[in-house]
Scaffold this active site. Sequence first.
Site, PDB file in Angstrom:
ATOM      1  CG  ASP A 115      -2.148   0.530   1.067  1.00 39.35           C
ATOM      2  OD1 ASP A 115      -2.638   2.034   0.075  1.00 39.35           O
ATOM      3  OD2 ASP A 115      -2.680   1.085   1.588  1.00 39.35           O
TER       4      ASP A 115
ATOM      5  CG  LEU B  87       9.395 -16.841  -3.048  1.00 40.83           C
ATOM      6  CD1 LEU B  87       9.197 -17.347  -1.738  1.00 40.83           C
ATOM      7  CD2 LEU B  87      10.081 -16.210  -3.617  1.00 40.83           C
TER       8      LEU B  87
ATOM      9  CG  HIS C  22       0.161   1.723  -9.217  1.00 46.17           C
ATOM     10  ND1 HIS C  22      -0.266   1.274  -7.839  1.00 46.17           N
ATOM     11  CD2 HIS C  22      -0.973   2.145  -9.395  1.00 46.17           C
ATOM     12  CE1 HIS C  22      -1.363   2.028  -8.002  1.00 46.17           C
ATOM     13  NE2 HIS C  22      -1.984   2.709  -8.522  1.00 46.17           N
TER      14      HIS C  22
HETATM   15  C1  FPP Z   1      -1.875   0.655  -3.460  1.00 44.38           C
HETATM   16  O1  FPP Z   1      -1.540   1.483  -3.569  1.00 44.38           O
HETATM   17  C2  FPP Z   1      -1.352  -0.317  -4.618  1.00 44.38           C
HETATM   18  C3  FPP Z   1      -2.605  -1.091  -5.245  1.00 44.38           C
HETATM   19  C4  FPP Z   1      -3.307  -0.450  -5.371  1.00 44.38           C
HETATM   20  C5  FPP Z   1      -1.587  -2.306  -6.091  1.00 44.38           C
HETATM   21  C6  FPP Z   1       0.000  -2.646  -5.840  1.00 44.38           C
HETATM   22  C7  FPP Z   1       0.372  -2.766  -7.325  1.00 44.38           C
HETATM   23  C8  FPP Z   1       1.579  -2.658  -7.496  1.00 44.38           C
HETATM   24  C9  FPP Z   1       2.971  -2.592  -6.730  1.00 44.38           C
HETATM   25  C10 FPP Z   1       1.914  -2.404  -8.801  1.00 44.38           C
HETATM   26  C11 FPP Z   1       1.428  -4.260  -9.799  1.00 44.38           C
HETATM   27  C12 FPP Z   1       2.135  -5.575  -8.960  1.00 44.38           C
HETATM   28  C13 FPP Z   1       2.676  -6.033  -9.937  1.00 44.38           C
HETATM   29  C14 FPP Z   1       2.522  -7.232  -9.036  1.00 44.38           C
HETATM   30  C15 FPP Z   1       3.081  -6.020 -11.233  1.00 44.38           C
HETATM   31  P1  FPP Z   1      -2.731   2.644  -3.590  1.00 44.38           P
HETATM   32  O2  FPP Z   1      -2.708   3.412  -4.436  1.00 44.38           O
HETATM   33  O3  FPP Z   1      -4.056   2.019  -2.492  1.00 44.38           O
HETATM   34  O4  FPP Z   1      -1.822   4.052  -2.488  1.00 44.38           O
HETATM   35  P2  FPP Z   1      -2.500   4.559  -1.778  1.00 44.38           P
HETATM   36  O5  FPP Z   1      -3.313   4.277  -0.954  1.00 44.38           O
HETATM   37  O6  FPP Z   1      -1.656   5.637  -0.948  1.00 44.38           O
HETATM   38  O7  FPP Z   1      -3.126   5.869  -2.623  1.00 44.38           O
END
Ligand code: FPP
Length: 245
Positions: free
Chosen positions: A20, A131, A37
């Site tokens: 997150d 893994l 992202h």
């Molecule tokens: C939360 O950050 C994260 C996500 C919604 C998805 C996680 C995705 C990635 C790490 C990238 C793609 C993944 C892979 C496996 C290639 P948020 O957008 O909710 O952050 P915020 O709470 O600060 O808005």
Amino acid sequence: MALAPQTPAVLPRHVAIIMDGNGRWARKRYLPREAGHVAGVGAVRDVVRAASDLGLANLTLFAFSSENWKRPKTEVGALMGLFRAYFRSDMDELYQRNVRVRVIGSRARVSNDIERMIEDAERRTVENKGLNLTFAFDYGGQEEIANAARELARAAKEGRLDPETINPELFATRLFTSALPEPDLVIRTSGEHRLSNFLLWQSAYAELSFVETLWPDFGRKELLEAIENFAQRERRFGAVSDAVA
Ligand code: FPP
């Protein structure tokens, strides 16, 4: 300054991470959320390499929740594109590292090409013994539990199952994670203290670690710190200390 720990004395069998803070990481830099992202994929790569180097048995990453479809179309599109790009660019390395890849979640709303890509990756790495890397993608814990209940109810209705035999062990065999041990350590980055529908059943006895670091800034060092911290906790599984071996 203390050196980052290198080889933790106790390794959890299964680490699960709620990644997150990508959006906030981007906002702090006056960048669009998508840039967060993109940086988040870099952290995925670092953490997967670190877990594989450490000899961790199981790592599960929450990549896209069943609620994430509610985000703006452009952001959903960007996340799908990043998932695609990551699988394309990193699968050879994962294979070389003896990583077994799995993806858990519903495939109903995922595009056909991503579904095929997931199946190819799972098939290609099925014999790998290093893994176990699991991506939770279009995943929701309540939906997973409801699906398991529906399956058992159907079996009972059709006379294939005696309802009296339903217990937690049997129930767990109907979950996406039936091949994995339950997580011992669940980490959430970015300072939020919630599970957000992630591995609800499986985390019943997990140690929870909420860290302030935003996901794009999380890497090998932060993973090691969380594992070191885990190693110092006393896990009782509902018993008293002496009763746990
Ligand atoms: C939360 O950050 C994260 C996500 C919604 C998805 C996680 C995705 C990635 C790490 C990238 C793609 C993944 C892979 C496996 C290639 P948020 O957008 O909710 O952050 P915020 O709470 O600060 O808005």
